[in-house]
Design an enzyme around this catalytic site. Structure first.
Site, PDB file in Angstrom:
ATOM      1  N   CYS A   1      40.934  69.547   6.958  1.00 49.82           N
ATOM      2  CA  CYS A   1      41.215  68.743   8.167  1.00 49.82           C
ATOM      3  C   CYS A   1      42.677  68.316   8.239  1.00 49.82           C
ATOM      4  CB  CYS A   1      40.305  67.532   8.200  1.00 49.82           C
ATOM      5  SG  CYS A   1      38.566  67.989   8.202  1.00 49.82           S
TER       6      CYS A   1
ATOM      7  N   ASN B   1      34.016  67.372  15.133  1.00 53.07           N
ATOM      8  CA  ASN B   1      35.092  67.557  14.157  1.00 53.07           C
ATOM      9  C   ASN B   1      35.428  69.050  14.096  1.00 53.07           C
ATOM     10  OD1 ASN B   1      36.683  67.815  11.886  1.00 53.07           O
ATOM     11  ND2 ASN B   1      35.371  66.576  10.567  1.00 53.07           N
TER      12      ASN B   1
ATOM     13  N   HIS C   1      43.173  62.878  13.267  1.00 55.08           N
ATOM     14  CA  HIS C   1      42.105  63.853  13.026  1.00 55.08           C
ATOM     15  C   HIS C   1      40.791  63.248  13.528  1.00 55.08           C
ATOM     16  CE1 HIS C   1      39.303  66.546  11.378  1.00 55.08           C
ATOM     17  NE2 HIS C   1      38.880  65.727  10.443  1.00 55.08           N
TER      18      HIS C   1
HETATM   19  O1  UT7 Z   1      36.795  65.719   8.382  1.00 58.58           O
HETATM   20  C1  UT7 Z   1      36.993  64.944   7.255  1.00 58.58           C
HETATM   21  C2  UT7 Z   1      35.807  64.846   6.404  1.00 58.58           C
HETATM   22  N1  UT7 Z   1      34.603  64.294   6.975  1.00 58.58           N
HETATM   23  C3  UT7 Z   1      34.490  62.990   7.273  1.00 58.58           C
HETATM   24  O2  UT7 Z   1      35.435  62.265   7.361  1.00 58.58           O
HETATM   25  C4  UT7 Z   1      33.102  62.456   7.494  1.00 58.58           C
HETATM   26  C5  UT7 Z   1      32.989  61.096   6.936  1.00 58.58           C
HETATM   27  N2  UT7 Z   1      31.622  60.561   6.895  1.00 58.58           N
HETATM   28  C6  UT7 Z   1      30.945  60.204   8.006  1.00 58.58           C
HETATM   29  O3  UT7 Z   1      31.419  60.326   9.119  1.00 58.58           O
HETATM   30  C7  UT7 Z   1      29.604  59.529   7.789  1.00 58.58           C
HETATM   31  O4  UT7 Z   1      29.399  59.312   6.432  1.00 58.58           O
HETATM   32  C8  UT7 Z   1      28.423  60.351   8.370  1.00 58.58           C
HETATM   33  C9  UT7 Z   1      28.436  60.272   9.895  1.00 58.58           C
HETATM   34  C10 UT7 Z   1      28.496  61.785   7.927  1.00 58.58           C
HETATM   35  C11 UT7 Z   1      27.096  59.778   7.904  1.00 58.58           C
HETATM   36  O5  UT7 Z   1      26.988  58.400   8.258  1.00 58.58           O
HETATM   37  P1  UT7 Z   1      26.519  57.304   7.179  1.00 58.58           P
HETATM   38  O6  UT7 Z   1      26.421  56.029   7.896  1.00 58.58           O
HETATM   39  O7  UT7 Z   1      27.452  57.407   6.015  1.00 58.58           O
HETATM   40  O8  UT7 Z   1      25.067  57.804   6.836  1.00 58.58           O
HETATM   41  P2  UT7 Z   1      24.452  58.174   5.404  1.00 58.58           P
HETATM   42  O9  UT7 Z   1      24.937  59.514   4.972  1.00 58.58           O
HETATM   43  O10 UT7 Z   1      24.620  57.031   4.460  1.00 58.58           O
HETATM   44  O11 UT7 Z   1      22.932  58.282   5.774  1.00 58.58           O
HETATM   45  C12 UT7 Z   1      22.158  57.153   6.236  1.00 58.58           C
HETATM   46  C13 UT7 Z   1      20.726  57.587   6.528  1.00 58.58           C
HETATM   47  C14 UT7 Z   1      20.087  58.395   5.384  1.00 58.58           C
HETATM   48  O12 UT7 Z   1      18.723  58.048   5.335  1.00 58.58           O
HETATM   49  P3  UT7 Z   1      18.172  57.031   4.226  1.00 58.58           P
HETATM   50  O13 UT7 Z   1      18.548  57.651   2.897  1.00 58.58           O
HETATM   51  O14 UT7 Z   1      18.911  55.749   4.495  1.00 58.58           O
HETATM   52  O15 UT7 Z   1      16.722  56.976   4.507  1.00 58.58           O
HETATM   53  C15 UT7 Z   1      20.207  59.822   5.857  1.00 58.58           C
HETATM   54  O16 UT7 Z   1      19.186  60.664   5.343  1.00 58.58           O
HETATM   55  O17 UT7 Z   1      20.700  58.446   7.671  1.00 58.58           O
HETATM   56  C16 UT7 Z   1      20.038  59.680   7.340  1.00 58.58           C
HETATM   57  N3  UT7 Z   1      20.691  60.740   8.090  1.00 58.58           N
HETATM   58  C17 UT7 Z   1      20.335  61.096   9.333  1.00 58.58           C
HETATM   59  N4  UT7 Z   1      19.380  60.662  10.158  1.00 58.58           N
HETATM   60  C18 UT7 Z   1      19.285  61.233  11.382  1.00 58.58           C
HETATM   61  C19 UT7 Z   1      21.763  61.492   7.700  1.00 58.58           C
HETATM   62  N5  UT7 Z   1      22.096  62.350   8.689  1.00 58.58           N
HETATM   63  C20 UT7 Z   1      21.229  62.119   9.700  1.00 58.58           C
HETATM   64  C21 UT7 Z   1      21.084  62.686  10.988  1.00 58.58           C
HETATM   65  N6  UT7 Z   1      20.105  62.202  11.799  1.00 58.58           N
HETATM   66  N7  UT7 Z   1      21.885  63.650  11.455  1.00 58.58           N
END
Ligand code: UT7
Length: 332
Positions: free
Chosen positions: A115, A287, A257
């Site tokens: 990125c 992204n 980004h």
């Molecule tokens: O380009 C540079 C690199 N990338 C980034 O900068 C991305 C940075 N990270 C993010 O933007 C965020 O971490 C995400 C948007 C990817 C994820 O958000 P989060 O608030 O960190 O969610 P999480 O991974 O902690 O997941 C929370 C919950 C989990 O369920 P449990 O374990 O709490 O029951 C996941 O299984 O949300 C669940 N989950 C989803 N639910 C519905 C994860 N992805 C999804 C989804 N739909 N697509």
């Protein structure tokens, strides 16, 4: 010796036609617009067609940038393409783009910094121009992320999109005060496993096992990456502004980004900038990795938001880990 300052002389971008909405995704994996939009700021992303390769999108964005800069293909002496989703491992996608654009006098190579790739490539272009090694450089960020995304993994497939953006870099008009005022890059390989593709390289060549286990797709520890992204982007942006001899209040536009609107908001807050000063395309593009900054930049230049004399701050963060920031005083 008098310093040659590098400047951006023209920009271009390209987005494929097909739109994939959050509602479309909710029919593919267990997710919803209600989950995706508030957490990421993404509502839809563009997806390239099966016959539309990274080099095609890069060439189209490059063609538009050449046109905007009034540069002929034969004048380009360096082409740098930033991508993590090149057409094939060999040769460099830049060589394919060179052929498509007829850049017969250019040296062409790729830069892989995920990125942060476009800003790393812009930094390379700046150094070539400053040293006098090149007069006109075409810098492209292009990605077909849809080809390296696991469409059964809801934690990653909701994030990425396809597209390309480009800029022509050349010596700034003397005495104008315009051009790239500062450019910083950084990396930390100790954090490589946080965001990577395991298989498909020499360490773990593609095999029936890697295909079955989907080890050839992007894997990410999103939660940890999020924290590093906010911290590193804010830090490097502040340092770049200082190196440019400016204060955060002097920045007219932030072109970050586009990984997550909440990361973008946190960076804007550090710069004490209202979101009105931020160019955000993430809602419609997702992204697009190395393409995200030049895509957003081109949009804001073409719709007249970014004007001559404006101070524009770029800031990026990605796999590697890598980060980068540059400050440009926009010219004519
Ligand atoms: O380009 C540079 C690199 N990338 C980034 O900068 C991305 C940075 N990270 C993010 O933007 C965020 O971490 C995400 C948007 C990817 C994820 O958000 P989060 O608030 O960190 O969610 P999480 O991974 O902690 O997941 C929370 C919950 C989990 O369920 P449990 O374990 O709490 O029951 C996941 O299984 O949300 C669940 N989950 C989803 N639910 C519905 C994860 N992805 C999804 C989804 N739909 N697509």
């Amino acid at each position: 010796m008098k310093e040659i300052r590098a400047a951006i002389a023209g920009t271009g971008s390209y987005l494929p036609e097909k739109v994939l909405t959050n509602d479309d995704l909710s029919r593919m994996v267990d997710t919803s617009d209600e989950w995706i939009y508030p957490r990421t700021g993404i509502r839809s992303r563009r997806i390239a067609g099966p016959q539309e390769q990274t080099s095609d999108m890069a060439a189209e964005a490059g063609r538009r940038a050449l046109q905007a800069a009034g540069a002929a293909p034969g004048e380009i002496d360096l082409l740098v393409v930033a991508t993590i989703s090149g057409d094939s491992p060999l040769p460099a996608t830049a060589c394919l783009v060179q052929e498509k654009l007829g850049l017969r006098n250019a040296t062409a190579f790729d830069v892989l910094a995920a990125c942060s790739g476009f800003l790393f490539a812009l930094d390379v272009a700046r150094q070539y121009v400053r040293s006098g090694a090149a007069r006109k450089v075409l810098v492209v960020g292009a990605e077909k992320m849809s080809a390296i995304t696991d469409w059964t993994d809801r934690t990653t497939c909701i994030l990425f999109g396809d597209g390309a953006g480009a800029a022509v870099v050349q010596p700034a008009e003397e005495g104008s005060g315009n051009g790239i005022l500062a450019s910083l890059t950084g990396s930390d390989g100790s954090l490589a496993p946080l965001l990577h593709i395991e298989a498909g390289g020499s360490a773990l060549p593609t095999s029936a096992e890697t295909l079955a286990a989907k080890r050839g797709f992007v894997k990410m520890d999103g939660h940890t990456i999020f924290k590093y992204a906010v911290r590193n982007m804010a830090g490097v942006a502040l340092r770049a502004v200082e190196e440019a001899g400016l204060k955060p209040a002097d920045v007219d536009w932030i072109v970050p980004h586009q990984a997550n609107i909440r990361i973008i908001q946190a960076v804007a807050k550090t710069m004490d900038a209202p979101m009105e000063k931020v160019v955000a395309t993430i809602e419609r593009t997702g992204n697009t990795t190395a393409a995200s900054i030049p895509l957003a930049l081109d949009e804001a230049v073409r719709d007249g938001r970014i004007k001559p004399g404006d101070n524009v701050l770029f800031v990026a963060f990605g796999a590697g880990l890598t980060w980068a920031s540059s400050v440009v005083r926009w010219g004519r």
